[in-house]
Design a protein around this motif. Structure first.
Motif, PDB file in Angstrom:
ATOM      1  N   ARG A 115      -7.867 -14.195  -1.968  1.00 35.22           N
ATOM      2  CA  ARG A 115      -8.027 -15.224  -3.006  1.00 35.22           C
ATOM      3  C   ARG A 115      -9.496 -15.495  -3.293  1.00 35.22           C
ATOM      4  O   ARG A 115      -9.922 -15.571  -4.456  1.00 35.22           O
ATOM      5  N   ALA A 116     -10.288 -15.638  -2.237  1.00 37.71           N
ATOM      6  CA  ALA A 116     -11.709 -15.953  -2.411  1.00 37.71           C
ATOM      7  C   ALA A 116     -12.438 -14.808  -3.120  1.00 37.71           C
ATOM      8  O   ALA A 116     -13.275 -15.046  -4.003  1.00 37.71           O
ATOM      9  N   ALA A 117     -12.137 -13.574  -2.733  1.00 37.90           N
ATOM     10  CA  ALA A 117     -12.793 -12.416  -3.353  1.00 37.90           C
ATOM     11  C   ALA A 117     -12.425 -12.324  -4.834  1.00 37.90           C
ATOM     12  O   ALA A 117     -13.293 -12.080  -5.692  1.00 37.90           O
ATOM     13  N   CYS A 118     -11.159 -12.532  -5.144  1.00 30.70           N
ATOM     14  CA  CYS A 118     -10.714 -12.458  -6.543  1.00 30.70           C
ATOM     15  C   CYS A 118     -11.334 -13.580  -7.370  1.00 30.70           C
ATOM     16  O   CYS A 118     -11.693 -13.372  -8.539  1.00 30.70           O
ATOM     17  N   ASP A 119     -11.480 -14.772  -6.778  1.00 30.43           N
ATOM     18  CA  ASP A 119     -12.116 -15.882  -7.492  1.00 30.43           C
ATOM     19  C   ASP A 119     -13.567 -15.544  -7.837  1.00 30.43           C
ATOM     20  O   ASP A 119     -14.045 -15.877  -8.937  1.00 30.43           O
ATOM     21  N   LEU A 120     -14.273 -14.902  -6.901  1.00 33.48           N
ATOM     22  CA  LEU A 120     -15.660 -14.516  -7.169  1.00 33.48           C
ATOM     23  C   LEU A 120     -15.746 -13.510  -8.319  1.00 33.48           C
ATOM     24  O   LEU A 120     -16.596 -13.628  -9.199  1.00 33.48           O
ATOM     25  N   VAL A 121     -14.854 -12.525  -8.284  1.00 26.64           N
ATOM     26  CA  VAL A 121     -14.871 -11.503  -9.327  1.00 26.64           C
ATOM     27  C   VAL A 121     -14.450 -12.084 -10.669  1.00 26.64           C
ATOM     28  O   VAL A 121     -15.052 -11.791 -11.717  1.00 26.64           O
ATOM     29  N   ALA A 122     -13.421 -12.940 -10.650  1.00 28.39           N
ATOM     30  CA  ALA A 122     -12.919 -13.528 -11.898  1.00 28.39           C
ATOM     31  C   ALA A 122     -13.968 -14.418 -12.546  1.00 28.39           C
ATOM     32  O   ALA A 122     -14.011 -14.552 -13.772  1.00 28.39           O
ATOM     33  N   SER A 144       1.290  -5.560   3.195  1.00 29.92           N
ATOM     34  CA  SER A 144       0.276  -6.502   2.720  1.00 29.92           C
ATOM     35  C   SER A 144      -0.929  -5.779   2.145  1.00 29.92           C
ATOM     36  O   SER A 144      -1.475  -6.179   1.108  1.00 29.92           O
ATOM     37  N   ALA A 145      -1.367  -4.713   2.825  1.00 35.47           N
ATOM     38  CA  ALA A 145      -2.560  -3.995   2.377  1.00 35.47           C
ATOM     39  C   ALA A 145      -2.367  -3.411   0.988  1.00 35.47           C
ATOM     40  O   ALA A 145      -3.219  -3.572   0.103  1.00 35.47           O
ATOM     41  N   ILE A 146      -1.251  -2.727   0.769  1.00 36.54           N
ATOM     42  CA  ILE A 146      -1.006  -2.097  -0.530  1.00 36.54           C
ATOM     43  C   ILE A 146      -0.863  -3.156  -1.622  1.00 36.54           C
ATOM     44  O   ILE A 146      -1.397  -3.013  -2.725  1.00 36.54           O
ATOM     45  N   ALA A 147      -0.159  -4.250  -1.301  1.00 34.91           N
ATOM     46  CA  ALA A 147       0.013  -5.325  -2.291  1.00 34.91           C
ATOM     47  C   ALA A 147      -1.327  -5.961  -2.655  1.00 34.91           C
ATOM     48  O   ALA A 147      -1.616  -6.200  -3.840  1.00 34.91           O
ATOM     49  N   ASN A 148      -2.174  -6.208  -1.668  1.00 30.60           N
ATOM     50  CA  ASN A 148      -3.464  -6.845  -1.941  1.00 30.60           C
ATOM     51  C   ASN A 148      -4.429  -5.895  -2.639  1.00 30.60           C
ATOM     52  O   ASN A 148      -5.243  -6.333  -3.466  1.00 30.60           O
ATOM     53  N   LEU A 149      -4.366  -4.618  -2.315  1.00 32.60           N
ATOM     54  CA  LEU A 149      -5.200  -3.654  -3.037  1.00 32.60           C
ATOM     55  C   LEU A 149      -4.802  -3.605  -4.511  1.00 32.60           C
ATOM     56  O   LEU A 149      -5.654  -3.443  -5.386  1.00 32.60           O
ATOM     57  N   GLN A 150      -3.509  -3.763  -4.779  1.00 33.43           N
ATOM     58  CA  GLN A 150      -3.072  -3.799  -6.183  1.00 33.43           C
ATOM     59  C   GLN A 150      -3.591  -5.061  -6.868  1.00 33.43           C
ATOM     60  O   GLN A 150      -3.964  -5.018  -8.044  1.00 33.43           O
ATOM     61  N   VAL A 151      -3.641  -6.165  -6.131  1.00 33.83           N
ATOM     62  CA  VAL A 151      -4.221  -7.394  -6.685  1.00 33.83           C
ATOM     63  C   VAL A 151      -5.682  -7.161  -7.056  1.00 33.83           C
ATOM     64  O   VAL A 151      -6.128  -7.535  -8.156  1.00 33.83           O
ATOM     65  N   PHE A 152      -6.434  -6.543  -6.147  1.00 32.08           N
ATOM     66  CA  PHE A 152      -7.835  -6.231  -6.451  1.00 32.08           C
ATOM     67  C   PHE A 152      -7.936  -5.346  -7.700  1.00 32.08           C
ATOM     68  O   PHE A 152      -8.770  -5.581  -8.580  1.00 32.08           O
TER      69      PHE A 152
END
Length: 413
Positions: free
Chosen positions: A249-256, A277-285
């Motif tokens: 969440r924190a990383a995505c907030d920084l990028v967004a 979890s890893a594959i799902a979060n990599l897709q989020v990134f």
């Protein structure tokens, strides 16, 4: 290439169906069975130290860069032993049980490792699956002190990012660079990642440090863009963080909150720790526009099952294959097949550790997309990177045919 800590693995492998095989083979022949199992293991794990403990028990000591490599290693052995052994012209399946322990290399206590692996093996017998125990560090006072100093360094901007550019072979352009973190210690000077990344992971500072890295890369990219350089900056992400929802969440907030062009480099084995979890979060990134690159490909036990699921657009061939390109018969075959595989999966390929013109020539002929290494540039600070880009030092000199990519390729055919 990401720099991560070294772990020690203590793997116990038990011949689970020894009694059944002894009834089939006889006592004398069954006593030799463990030796034949070891022969197959030595082929699978050439870097491991393998010893026979008894007629039913084998110990393998090996090292890795991430805990997930142990899981990958066990999975590979299990797969290999689905094929039966040929014993006295008959096929016999050997069933194995695995108990293992892992610990950071600098805290390894051989007795404790053996005890934890034995306890894991007892659990594995009852659970009918491999069991691994992580040996937690009782951190020495000096490690705790380093952790405190490192947290202070993160909070007070004592870290530094260096950048190693990646050149596109065909276009002869630099479109991206890898961010590599250093610690500017007030007393010890520049501290390299090998001396603090593992401590950051053990002391739960890796998330905080990585978020600092993302913020700094975003700021540096703005400076590059203002100077006319449109580069995507890649950041190494620890396997620990791929299942950390708060970090994601924190990383995505920084990028967004920025217009940054970033990439995250993850090792192939880091996904195995918690694949869902890893594959799902990599897709989020990836959905946030972050390019996913698979780092150190080939250094662990590669899993095509995971590779095809990852939303990756780049695959980086580990430098241990690149540095042996011109002195090995097998490494060029591995590199070429990896390039073809990545292209079939619609990924671009980066070869890291390129240090010679001969390696560059071979990679060019093989169809490698990008190269990274000392031949192109060492990791440099942001101001030096800007000068490097402005002067076009990455471009082959037109008046020196020895430096022409086309000449390299022609010479290698």
């Amino acid at each position: 290439m990401s720099v991560v800590g070294t772990l020690q693995f203590h793997l116990l492998i038990e011949l689970a169906n020894f009694r059944e095989l002894r009834r089939l083979l006889g006592c004398a022949r069954a006593e030799l069975l463990v030796g034949e199992v070891v022969e197959r293991l030595q082929t699978l794990l050439p870097e491991a130290i393998i010893s026979i403990v008894s007629r039913t028990l084998i110990v393998c000591c090996l090292r890795g860069r991430e805990a997930a490599e142990l899981d990958s290693c066990i999975a590979a052995v299990e797969q290999a032993f689905t094929a039966p052994l040929v014993i006295d012209e008959e096929l016999h399946t050997v069933e194995l049980t695995f108990g293992a322990a892992s610990a950071p290399l600098h805290i390894v206590d051989e007795v404790r490792m053996a005890e934890e692996a034995e306890a894991a093996l007892i659990e594995a017998r009852a659970a009918y699956r491999a069991v691994t125990h992580a040996v937690e560090a009782h951190l020495p006072a000096d490690i705790r002190q380093i952790a405190r100093e490192l947290e202070h360094a993160i909070d007070n901007d004592q870290l530094l990012l260096l950048y190693q550019p990646k050149i596109h072979v065909r276009r002869q352009e630099i479109g991206s660079a890898e961010a590599l973190v250093r610690w500017r210690h007030p007393e010890r000077g520049i501290v390299l990642p090998n001396d603090f990344i593992m401590i950051a992971e053990e002391c739960h500072l890796i998330g905080k440090m990585t978020l600092w890295t993302i913020r700094q890369a975003i700021a540096d990219q703005r400076i590059l863009a203002a100077d006319g350089h449109d580069l995507r900056l890649f950041i190494n992400i620890s396997g620990q963080l791929l299942a950390d929802a708060a970090f994601v969440r924190a990383a995505c907030d920084l990028v967004a909150g920025s217009d940054a062009k970033l990439g995250f480099e993850i090792t192939e084995t880091s996904v195995i720790r918690d694949p869902g979890s890893a594959i799902a979060n990599l897709q989020v990134f990836a959905d946030y526009g972050i390019t996913i690159a698979i780092d150190d490909y080939g250094a662990g036990l590669s899993s095509l099952a995971y590779l095809k699921q990852l939303p990756a657009r780049e695959l980086k061939i580990d430098k241990m294959f690149v540095t042996q390109l011109t002195s090995s018969n097998r490494d060029p075959l591995i590199v070429r097949s990896t390039i073809d595989l990545a292209h079939a999966l619609e990924m671009e390929v980066v070869a890291e550790g390129v240090e010679t013109h001969a390696a560059l020539a071979l990679l060019t002929v093989m169809g490698c997309d990008m190269v990274q290494g000392f031949l192109i540039s060492r990791p440099v600070a942001l101001d030096a990177l800007i000068v490097y880009l402005a002067e076009g030092k990455h471009r082959p000199a037109a008046n020196d045919p020895r430096l022409s990519f086309a000449t390299f390729a022609a010479a290698a055919k």
